[in-house]
Design an enzyme around this catalytic site. Structure first.
Site, mmCIF file in Angstrom:
data_model
loop_
_atom_site.group_PDB
_atom_site.id
_atom_site.type_symbol
_atom_site.label_atom_id
_atom_site.label_comp_id
_atom_site.label_asym_id
_atom_site.label_seq_id
_atom_site.Cartn_x
_atom_site.Cartn_y
_atom_site.Cartn_z
ATOM 1 N N CYS A 63 -7.222 -1.511 7.394
ATOM 2 C CA CYS A 63 -5.772 -1.941 6.295
ATOM 3 C C CYS A 63 -4.984 -2.675 7.117
ATOM 4 O O CYS A 63 -5.114 -2.391 8.549
ATOM 5 C CB CYS A 63 -5.172 -1.044 5.801
ATOM 6 S SG CYS A 63 -4.003 -1.707 5.406
ATOM 7 N N ASP A 120 -8.328 -2.902 2.575
ATOM 8 C CA ASP A 120 -7.015 -3.632 2.400
ATOM 9 C C ASP A 120 -5.947 -4.531 3.163
ATOM 10 O O ASP A 120 -5.465 -3.829 3.616
ATOM 11 C CB ASP A 120 -6.638 -2.454 2.037
ATOM 12 C CG ASP A 120 -5.492 -2.308 1.378
ATOM 13 O OD1 ASP A 120 -5.186 -3.296 0.753
ATOM 14 O OD2 ASP A 120 -4.122 -0.658 1.102
ATOM 15 N N SER A 135 0.497 -1.158 0.009
ATOM 16 C CA SER A 135 0.270 -0.327 -0.226
ATOM 17 C C SER A 135 0.561 1.273 0.143
ATOM 18 O O SER A 135 1.571 0.835 0.897
ATOM 19 C CB SER A 135 -1.110 -0.011 1.428
ATOM 20 O OG SER A 135 -1.357 -1.313 1.671
ATOM 21 N N TRP A 149 -4.147 -8.502 4.470
ATOM 22 C CA TRP A 149 -3.876 -10.276 3.338
ATOM 23 C C TRP A 149 -3.621 -10.661 4.839
ATOM 24 O O TRP A 149 -4.314 -10.209 5.936
ATOM 25 C CB TRP A 149 -2.380 -8.707 2.943
ATOM 26 C CG TRP A 149 -1.743 -8.353 4.767
ATOM 27 C CD1 TRP A 149 -0.482 -8.935 5.430
ATOM 28 C CD2 TRP A 149 -1.697 -6.831 5.065
ATOM 29 N NE1 TRP A 149 -0.418 -8.202 5.957
ATOM 30 C CE2 TRP A 149 -0.981 -6.501 6.108
ATOM 31 C CE3 TRP A 149 -2.628 -5.588 3.869
ATOM 32 C CZ2 TRP A 149 -0.234 -5.319 6.446
ATOM 33 C CZ3 TRP A 149 -2.781 -4.468 4.609
ATOM 34 C CH2 TRP A 149 -0.980 -4.451 5.555
#
Length: 693
Positions: free
Chosen positions: A645, A690, A452, A692
């Site tokens: 995020c 966003d 990012s 992971w």
């Protein structure tokens, strides 16, 4: 002025000559796969986009299509294609979805089978190469060649196979394979076996795939009467050593992704996912104050590249494998002395493709093109058994390839890569009988790593910032195993920039100057990937951001942008950031910058911190979110955008649950009703992630 016939002929000749020149420059004379996909729908030169024609030209009757973002789906499709031939004698090939048209699916012969190996990207979205296929096949009324309506079941003669790659920490888990499977069945197609689903979030992707494919093969055998045969290894690539060339030869690739980079004029092409820009690193610094952990802030300059980004996008870093692991694999394969030998790699089958330009060297392939540091797969180990250096090693590797529990105990739980595994199975022995082609087939192509962007395009138009923790783990027994190939590479670049001679972070060494020293002066190969993770177009809208650790990266960019807008005299909405880390004194990222942004934004900015190891009990961002429940819910009622995020498996899921509970309690609703409101926020793009795994 009118052109006469001679003028026209000259112009046509110039156009054709230019086209030929660029084609030769792009692909080279000996390798047409040096670079592909420069345009969204770029087809390979001379190849038809008609599925039936392509399969007939290649004499194939099974096509394994893949929709892949990071290469895993492509790897699975390749493995299935090869297994189809080796075990069952099927005439099989793989296909990149973006290289084909699908209007004539209704004409696929009955003896042909199509397979779809589809990864789900982001919030239930198709991968970049699967967008057009997905939009076509799931459309309300896809137009096939025979003109039949959906009600007439235009794909009634089509047999297909489906496997999906997903992550259960995302709301739209494996939505690609589920939606495509439903669409194909709606159109009358018949699925062979079940639609498999692999779960990266649970860490079971590989085992899910292996389990599914065995049941799929059984269904396939029963459906079409396949007879299994003893699998015999047939190389997909031909390896030829070139005595007439040396690494200094102008035509030899030493890690360059295409001929433009080889010739030193890469700016002749657009920079994208197939062609990186070698970007200078303007500055780099350490963000943590503790010596046993590293977190990097890097400023990467895009000037002269024509690359652009908008706040919230991602930057892709093209990694280089560490020299230590390159040498380890070369040594265990018995080719260390030949590491600089020039080789030609060509496909044994016309439908296969070499994943890098050639001629090249063993060293260049393992250093720049293949994921040699990734965890090794159980299926690949089983394929290596016939080439073991001793009967004892063969028995051990057969056990690891067939016994899931032993594999996890001895290999997966140790985070061993392929070379480390071979060393452990047969200490001190050389696996010289393994065909190098099998290494290329069994290991995936190295993929860019996405970060990012932690800078605002409004503030730094030509510079992207990265915020990255350097990853390493210690496994049971105290063995230090390095996990982050790219972050350690970036750390080495940072050390070089700060004057350390021979930077070797965590004992690793990298070729920091790149092929032919073209990365010298502290450069890194990058491209930009655009994201839907964006600030509201109206800066007066309130925003709530949840970003622990390096999850704060895009929010630094968001706040940086809003602070700049405020200083320019624009009205800016309420901006709240929930940030968490371990200790305020060690890993409070950008602590000084938040004070500057506070001055610019005044009461419109609020930073709420959670230092999990500073207090008597651990406190995380989701706890702070609940402490500010009334304010959060009030802002949501005013149309606030809610952003998350960071880690998907734990933090993001818990934040989602906490928000549903907050909405329910503040509005006097049931938990189920609160969760439904959060789902509506997601569907209306007011809740963005966003994350992971």
């Amino acid at each position: 002025m009118a052109l006469d016939l001679l003028d026209i002929l000259v112009l046509v000749g110039l156009v054709l000559g230019s086209a030929y020149f660029f084609r030769e420059k792009l692909f080279g004379k000996s390798d047409k796969t040096a670079i592909t996909g420069l345009g969204k729908n770029a087809a390979k030169a001379g190849k038809t986009r008609n599925i039936i024609e392509r399969m007939q030209q290649s004499d194939k009757n099974v096509m394994w299509f893949y929709g892949s973002q990071t290469g895993t789906a492509e790897d699975y499709a390749s493995r299935l294609s090869k297994e189809a031939g080796a075990r069952f004698g099927l005439k099989s090939m793989t296909g990149d979805l973006e290289e084909y048209d699908f209007e004539n699916l209704d004409e696929v012969p009955e003896d042909t089978v199509l397979a779809f190996v589809l990864a789900t990207y982001g919030e239930g979205e198709p991968t970049d190469n699967a967008v057009e296929f997905y939009e076509f096949i799931t459309g309300d009324e896809p137009m096939f060649s025979k003109g039949e309506s959906v009600e007439e079941k235009p794909l009634r003669n089509l047999k297909y196979i489906a496997f999906g790659l997903g992550n259960n920490t995302y709301e739209h888990y494996n939505s690609m394979v589920r939606r495509v499977d439903a669409a194909l069945q709606k159109l009358g197609a018949t699925r062979i076996g079940t639609a498999g689903e692999g779960d990266d979030g649970a860490g079971t992707m590989e085992e899910d795939f292996l389990s599914w494919k065995e049941t799929m093969w059984e269904a396939y055998k029963n459906d079409v009467g396949l007879e299994e045969r003893e699998a015999v290894y047939e190389p997909a690539f031909q390896i030829k050593e070139r005595e007439d060339l040396t690494p200094e030869s102008d035509s030899v690739y030493l890690g360059e992704p295409n001929s433009f980079h080889l010739e030193g004029n890469a700016k002749g092409l657009p920079f994208n996912a197939h062609n990186p820009f070698i970007a200078p690193i303007d500055s780099s610094k350490e963000l943590f104050t503790t010596k046993d952990r590293n977190c990097l802030h890097m400023e990467i300059n895009l000037k002269g590249s024509n690359l652009s980004y908008t706040t919230g996008d991602h930057v892709a870093v093209w990694p280089t494998n560490p020299g230590r692991e390159v040498l380890r694999l070369l040594t265990v394969l018995g080719i260390a002395e030949k590491k600089d030998t020039v080789i030609n790699v060509s496909p044994a089958d016309s439908t296969a493709k070499v994943p890098f330009p050639t001629p090249t060297t063993y060293d260049a392939i393992l250093r720049y093109h293949i994921e040699i540091c990734a965890p090794v797969s159980r299926q690949f180990l089983a394929q290596l058994a016939p080439f073991a250096p001793s009967d004892e090693a063969k028995a051990k590797i057969e056990l690891l390839g067939s016994d899931k529990d032993e594999f996890h105990k001895q290999v997966a739980n140790q985070y061993f890569n392929i070379a480390q595994t071979l060393e452990a199975v047969a200490p001190g022995q050389i696996w010289k009988n393994i065909p190098f082609s099998l290494i290329l087939e069994g290991l995936t192509k190295i993929q860019p790593r996405y970060y990012s962007i932690s800078s605002s395009s409004h503030v730094q138009k030509d510079v992207v910032a990265i915020t990255a923790v350097v990853e390493s783990i210690t496994v049971p027994g105290g063995t230090h195993v390095l996990k982050g190939v790219t972050t350690n590479y970036l750390l080495a670049l940072k050390q070089k920039q700060h004057g350390e001679e021979d930077p070797e972070p965590n004992g690793l060494n990298y070729n920091l100057t790149g092929p032919r020293n073209r990365y010298d002066g502290v450069h890194v190969p990058v491209h930009i990937r655009h994201s839907n993770f964006k600030l509201p177009t109206d800066p007066t809208k309130p925003i709530i951001m949840i970003g622990p650790g390096t999850g704060v990266a895009p929010f630094r960019a968001f706040v940086q942008e809003r602070a700049a807008l405020a200083q320019e005299g624009q009205e800016v909405g309420k901006t709240i950031l929930f940030f968490g880390c371990r200790k305020e004194s060690e890993d409070f990222l950008y602590a000084d910058e938040w004070k500057q942004y506070q001055e610019a934004l005044g009461d419109n900015f609020k930073l709420i911190t959670a230092f999990s190891r500073d207090g008597p009990k651990k406190v995380y961002v989701q706890h702070r979110l609940e402490e500010h429940a009334a304010e959060v819910d009030e802002l949501l009622k005013k149309g606030a955008y809610f952003y998350v995020c960071g880690d998907a498996a734990h933090m993001a899921r818990e934040v989602n649950t906490a928000l549903g509970r907050i909405v329910a309690e503040q509005r006097g609703l049931t938990i189920q009703q609160g969760d439904e409101i959060v789902k509506r926020l997601r569907s209306s793009n007011l809740y963005q992630e966003d994350v992971w795994s």
